[in-house]
Design an enzyme around this catalytic site. Structure first.
Site, PDB file in Angstrom:
ATOM      1  N   LYS A  55       2.744   3.446  -1.061  1.00 56.66           N
ATOM      2  CA  LYS A  55       1.254   4.065  -1.008  1.00 56.66           C
ATOM      3  C   LYS A  55       1.304   5.060   0.354  1.00 56.66           C
ATOM      4  O   LYS A  55       0.408   5.943   0.416  1.00 56.66           O
ATOM      5  CB  LYS A  55       0.226   3.136  -0.761  1.00 56.66           C
ATOM      6  CG  LYS A  55       0.132   2.273  -2.320  1.00 56.66           C
ATOM      7  CD  LYS A  55      -0.676   3.265  -3.233  1.00 56.66           C
ATOM      8  CE  LYS A  55      -1.126   2.308  -4.445  1.00 56.66           C
ATOM      9  NZ  LYS A  55      -2.058   3.089  -5.282  1.00 56.66           N
ATOM     10  N   SER A 309       8.113  -2.065  -4.916  1.00 54.55           N
ATOM     11  CA  SER A 309       7.095  -1.201  -4.628  1.00 54.55           C
ATOM     12  C   SER A 309       6.192  -1.555  -3.285  1.00 54.55           C
ATOM     13  O   SER A 309       5.844  -0.823  -2.812  1.00 54.55           O
ATOM     14  CB  SER A 309       6.150  -0.946  -5.666  1.00 54.55           C
ATOM     15  OG  SER A 309       5.734  -2.286  -5.995  1.00 54.55           O
TER      16      SER A 309
END
Length: 508
Positions: A55, A309
């Site tokens: 992110k 992730s």
């Protein structure tokens, strides 16, 4: 036909300004997994970013593009964790104020990480959507720039650099890339780049069965909100996919597959054994999808890449993850309490607990004057145990601390039970409570006092939703009246009275 120009989006990815903050993370071969599943499995290690998630890429690119006037007004965002940490880090780097709105159910490890990066946090609502509404209202009132976690093109472009790096790092063109998917920012950005450069590489989106926002919307042909979202993999627990990310995904995603929470937990274990890193459930989602595909015989036989992730896992969730994978357990204060077996006594006991986080609650009705309850709660230190005992004593409740009792911790807590009186009908329901202080009290206050609770079991699993099993005695077989009363609590419920396990172990 996508409303987003994919050639323009590829150019945006090429020009994305992410490396002032983001790292070029390695794409590592996982030898043991490759051997086990008969194909080369590569791990794109976005868990190695400074904020432990990809992110940071989208946040860095979006804030880097703000004008000086916009930076002066500051930015705001809504997030349950990873986007918030990326925004906080990027805002600090570019010297702009950040206000992050987070649901009150957000794990404190993520809240503290955002605060440590210099951002202001505001805990509002029990879901991302409520926090997002608050962030948008704040933006309208203050002039701060609201930055969406996945549906802005500059954010998508930043995430797309993951795909660019994969193709640059791989020794051969990968047959497939499995991508964890929530709001769709990563899969749409990564997929745009990969399909433009290597159109034969399959892009496979992986979602949890309980949060299939992309698959649902692809089947409907438009963004379609889910009626219910399983928050176990909180990093991808999105109710509604973005308009941009859906339109892009229609062009770049070859397949969308779903995995169970148990499959995710097993993948967390696999990542740990391959890297010695504990990733969050969403972080192992893509690997869970590849493993499922491989076991079904559907995965390509060549090189397969999975996005690892994120690793923003709350410590108290690790026990539950282990338990789902290998029947593990956690720690807390464990105590036995004696309360009068009469209406209202349960509510008084819960009020005496105050706002302490309950990890487990075991109670079974017995036709005696005194009820015995086994409770686990979180404590900040062992000194707090005395405060709990004092609070109970003040309400006339006798308490025995079993925190150091090995028998109680290892065996008794899982064996507490009994059978209700056969003279009064009992019905059983499964509830979902918001994981916040006061949720149980609200439930008991809203419940009509004429219904006697005959069974209650709750155990904290470190997620935003608590799962509760509750039994009620129903005089005169008036189940309809009970259910009308239960509906007023506002908590989702499902009947379990006909469950075979209930017949075996709990039914009178």
């Amino acid at each position: 036909m996508s409303k987003v120009n994919l050639n323009d989006l590829k150019a945006r990815i090429e020009a994305a300004d992410v490396y002032a903050l983001a790292k070029r993370t390695p794409c590592q071969l996982a030898p043991k997994l490759s051997l086990e599943y008969g194909r080369n499995i590569w791990l794109k290690r976005e868990d190695l970013q400074d904020v432990f998630s990809f992110k940071i890429r989208g946040a860095a690119n979006r804030i880097a593009g703000l004008t000086d006037a916009e930076k002066a007004k500051g930015i705001c965002a809504a997030s349950a964790g990873n986007h918030a940490q990326g925004m906080a880090a990027a805002a600090a780097h570019y010297n702009t104020k950040a206000v992050i709105f987070m649901p009150i159910t957000t794990p404190m490890i993520k809240v503290h990480a955002v605060q440590a990066a210099g951002a202001e946090t505001r805990l509002i609502g029990e879901s991302y959507d409520e926090a997002c509404d608050a962030a948008i209202n704040f933006s309208n009132e203050s002039g701060a720039v609201f930055i969406h976690p996945f549906d802005e093109l500059d954010v998508i472009s930043g995430q797309g650099t993951v795909g660019k790096e994969i193709l640059e790092q791989m020794p051969r063109t990968p047959d497939a890339i499995y991508v964890c998917t929530g709001g769709g920012g990563l899969v749409s950005g990564l997929g745009t780049w990969v399909k433009a450069v290597s159109p034969t590489t399959k892009i496979i989106a992986v979602e949890p069965e309980g949060a299939a926002t992309l698959k649902t919307s692809l089947e409907a042909g438009e963004p379609t909100p889910l009626n219910k979202v399983d928050s176990f993999a909180d990093g991808v627990a999105v109710k509604l996919i973005g308009k941009n990310t859906l339109e892009i995904s229609k062009s770049v995603v070859d397949e969308c597959i779903l995995v169970t929470n148990d499959e995710i937990c097993a993948a967390v274990k696999d990542v740990f054994e391959a890297t010695r890193t504990v990733v969050e459930p969403a972080g192992a989602l893509a690997l869970a999808g590849l493993i499922k595909h491989a076991r079904e015989g559907s995965a390509p036989s060549g090189d397969c890449v999975v996005t690892i992730s994120g690793a923003n896992v709350n410590f108290d969730r690790i026990g539950h993850i282990v338990e789902r994978a290998e029947l593990g357990a956690g720690e807390e204060m464990l105590f036995a309490a004696n309360i009068p077996e009469q209406a209202g006594a349960f509510l008084n006991f819960v009020r005496a607990l105050g706002h302490r986080a309950v990890t487990e609650f075991n109670y079974r009705f017995a036709p005696t004057e005194t009820a015995h309850v086994l409770v686990g709660i979180k404590t900040k230190s062992s000194d707090e145990r005395a405060d709990v005992v004092s609070a109970m004593d003040a309400q006339g409740i006798s308490v025995t601390d079993l925190s150091e009792d090995r028998l109680a911790k290892r065996h008794l807590r899982h064996m507490v039970g009994g059978r209700a009186s056969p003279d009064v009908e009992e019905v059983i329901y499964r509830f979902e409570f918001p994981e916040r202080p006061g949720a149980l009290t609200d439930f008991l206050v809203n419940l009509d006092s004429r219904w006697n609770i005959s069974l209650f079991h709750y155990r904290n699993h470190g997620s935003s939703t608590g799962h509760v099993l509750c039994g009620f005695q129903v005089p005169n077989d008036d189940v309809k009246a009970l259910e009308e009363s239960l509906s007023k609590t506002g908590y989702p419920m499902s009947p379990e009275t006909e469950n075979l396990a209930y017949d075996y172990f709990l039914r009178a």
